[in-house]
Motif scaffolding. Structure first.
Motif, PDB file in Angstrom:
ATOM      1  N   VAL A  61      -4.695   3.855   6.575  1.00  0.00           N
ATOM      2  CA  VAL A  61      -4.761   2.598   7.328  1.00  0.00           C
ATOM      3  C   VAL A  61      -6.095   1.902   7.083  1.00  0.00           C
ATOM      4  CG1 VAL A  61      -4.922   1.645   9.666  1.00  0.00           C
ATOM      5  CG2 VAL A  61      -3.079   3.242   9.078  1.00  0.00           C
ATOM      6  N   LYS A  62      -7.178   2.659   7.084  1.00  0.00           N
ATOM      7  CA  LYS A  62      -8.497   2.066   6.817  1.00  0.00           C
ATOM      8  C   LYS A  62      -8.545   1.455   5.421  1.00  0.00           C
ATOM      9  CE  LYS A  62     -13.475   3.035   6.844  1.00  0.00           C
ATOM     10  NZ  LYS A  62     -13.727   2.315   5.574  1.00  0.00           N
ATOM     11  N   ALA A  63      -7.993   2.159   4.443  1.00  0.00           N
ATOM     12  CA  ALA A  63      -7.988   1.638   3.074  1.00  0.00           C
ATOM     13  C   ALA A  63      -7.200   0.333   2.990  1.00  0.00           C
ATOM     14  CB  ALA A  63      -7.395   2.679   2.126  1.00  0.00           C
ATOM     15  N   ALA A  64      -6.076   0.268   3.703  1.00  0.00           N
ATOM     16  CA  ALA A  64      -5.262  -0.949   3.704  1.00  0.00           C
ATOM     17  C   ALA A  64      -6.020  -2.112   4.337  1.00  0.00           C
ATOM     18  CB  ALA A  64      -3.952  -0.703   4.441  1.00  0.00           C
ATOM     19  N   LEU A  65      -6.668  -1.856   5.462  1.00  0.00           N
ATOM     20  CA  LEU A  65      -7.413  -2.917   6.145  1.00  0.00           C
ATOM     21  C   LEU A  65      -8.635  -3.345   5.339  1.00  0.00           C
ATOM     22  CD1 LEU A  65      -7.183  -1.650   9.832  1.00  0.00           C
ATOM     23  CD2 LEU A  65      -6.038  -3.649   8.845  1.00  0.00           C
TER      24      LEU A  65
ATOM     25  N   VAL B 270       0.871  -1.176   0.000  1.00  0.00           N
ATOM     26  CA  VAL B 270       0.000   0.000   0.000  1.00  0.00           C
ATOM     27  C   VAL B 270       0.905   1.222   0.000  1.00  0.00           C
ATOM     28  CG1 VAL B 270      -1.809   1.261   1.215  1.00  0.00           C
ATOM     29  CG2 VAL B 270      -1.761  -1.249   1.294  1.00  0.00           C
ATOM     30  N   VAL B 271       0.806   2.036  -1.036  1.00  0.00           N
ATOM     31  CA  VAL B 271       1.678   3.203  -1.155  1.00  0.00           C
ATOM     32  C   VAL B 271       0.853   4.473  -0.999  1.00  0.00           C
ATOM     33  CG1 VAL B 271       3.427   2.055  -2.534  1.00  0.00           C
ATOM     34  CG2 VAL B 271       1.490   3.125  -3.687  1.00  0.00           C
ATOM     35  N   ALA B 272       1.436   5.454  -0.330  1.00  0.00           N
ATOM     36  CA  ALA B 272       0.717   6.696  -0.061  1.00  0.00           C
ATOM     37  C   ALA B 272       1.635   7.892  -0.278  1.00  0.00           C
ATOM     38  CB  ALA B 272       0.180   6.703   1.368  1.00  0.00           C
ATOM     39  N   ALA B 273       1.078   8.925  -0.884  1.00  0.00           N
ATOM     40  CA  ALA B 273       1.763  10.200  -1.114  1.00  0.00           C
ATOM     41  C   ALA B 273       0.753  11.127  -1.780  1.00  0.00           C
ATOM     42  CB  ALA B 273       2.997  10.021  -2.002  1.00  0.00           C
ATOM     43  N   ARG B 274       1.170  12.358  -2.050  1.00  0.00           N
ATOM     44  CA  ARG B 274       0.272  13.302  -2.715  1.00  0.00           C
ATOM     45  C   ARG B 274       0.103  12.999  -4.200  1.00  0.00           C
ATOM     46  NH1 ARG B 274       3.381  17.261   0.309  1.00  0.00           N
ATOM     47  NH2 ARG B 274       2.121  18.332   1.885  1.00  0.00           N
ATOM     48  N   ASP B 275       1.175  12.567  -4.839  1.00  0.00           N
ATOM     49  CA  ASP B 275       1.255  12.490  -6.302  1.00  0.00           C
ATOM     50  C   ASP B 275       0.653  11.182  -6.823  1.00  0.00           C
ATOM     51  OD1 ASP B 275       1.931  12.555  -8.962  1.00  0.00           O
ATOM     52  OD2 ASP B 275       4.093  12.452  -8.638  1.00  0.00           O
ATOM     53  N   GLN B 276      -0.571  11.248  -7.339  1.00  0.00           N
ATOM     54  CA  GLN B 276      -1.241  10.045  -7.826  1.00  0.00           C
ATOM     55  C   GLN B 276      -0.479   9.413  -8.990  1.00  0.00           C
ATOM     56  OE1 GLN B 276      -4.500   8.537  -6.709  1.00  0.00           O
ATOM     57  NE2 GLN B 276      -3.286   6.963  -7.746  1.00  0.00           N
ATOM     58  N   ALA B 277       0.000  10.226  -9.917  1.00  0.00           N
ATOM     59  CA  ALA B 277       0.716   9.682 -11.073  1.00  0.00           C
ATOM     60  C   ALA B 277       1.985   8.956 -10.632  1.00  0.00           C
ATOM     61  CB  ALA B 277       1.052  10.798 -12.058  1.00  0.00           C
TER      62      ALA B 277
END
Length: 255
Positions: free
Chosen positions: A70-74, A29-36
């Motif tokens: 965290v919710k998205a990952a679970l 699961v990766v997270a940051a501002r930049d969707q691309a």
């Protein structure tokens, strides 16, 4: 399947870490501002062997963002085994030109996001017997006058991690800090360009002068940081707890 969250994963160290954990068999699961940038990381992680991936675009400096990730990952995978808190770049510059907002934003993204992710993921990590790796930096050990924000944030992350690692051990979570040195990323390249511009020298000369000033044989690679993270979250590192590991080519002289 085992699941890892990696923040700041749209490029650089975070991307390399996500790819390496995918190669190790984690759903990533990766997270940051930049969707691309996240989408590109996801494709690279899949190509490396990640069994599943999820990209969550979010401003991690915002208080609600870690809970949402965290919710998205679970929701997607039902468990969290690893959290790598890597998000956050801080502004360099002369102390008297840095603003109050520069300090606030520096702590908001790198330090407070780390705290919030630890809190949000803690129950799932405890259930899984998981691992947290907080990415700090060697600026925590070697204060520099143009890095007052970053050095302070990095030191705070080390103190926070060491303190909380005592509770983590009780809750069956391993928690450590990794301090990268001078690693070849866009951020380092930008610093070298500024040095070259300010001194009126070539990029190559500025790059070499910076290397010599750090007393290192070469610059590190993002993959070397990623390999160390993969080791720290593996069973091979099961007796490593509350430790600070420098991956800096010997740049940090302190004991």
């Amino acid at each position: 399947m085992q699941t890892a969250i990696v923040t700041g994963a749209s490029k650089g160290l975070g991307r390399a870490i996500a790819i390496e954990l995918g190669r190790a068999g984690y759903a990533v699961v990766v997270a940051a501002r930049d969707q691309a940038g996240l989408d590109e990381t996801v494709e690279l992680a899949k190509a490396a062997g990640a069994p599943a991936t999820l990209a969550v675009a979010a401003d991690l400096s915002q208080p609600e963002a870690p809970d949402a990730v965290v919710k998205a990952a679970l929701d997607a995978f039902g468990r969290i085994d690893v959290v790598v808190n890597n998000a956050g770049a801080t502004k360099r510059g002369d102390f008297f030109t840095l603003t109050e907002e520069d300090f606030i934003s520096g702590f908001a993204l790198k330090f407070h996001a780390t705290v919030r992710f630890c809190r949000a993921a803690w129950p799932a990590l405890a259930k899984a017997g998981g691992s947290i790796v907080n990415i700090s930096g060697i600026g925590a050990h070697t204060p520099e006058p143009d890095f007052t924000i970053g050095g302070s944030v990095n030191s705070a992350i080390i103190n926070f991690t060491k303190a909380l690692s005592k509770r983590a051990a009780v809750d069956n979570i391993r928690m450590n800090v990794l301090c990268p040195g001078h690693i070849v990323t866009d951020r380092l390249e930008a610093r070298i360009k500024v040095r070259a511009r300010d001194q009126g020298i070539s990029f190559e000369q500025a790059r070499e002068e910076m290397r010599l000033a750090q007393h290192i044989d070469r610059y590190g690679t993002p993959e070397e940081i990623a390999h160390t993270v993969a080791f720290l979250v593996s069973d091979k590192a099961s007796y490593i707890q509350g430790t600070v590991i420098n991956v800096d080519g010997g740049a940090t002289p302190g004991i």
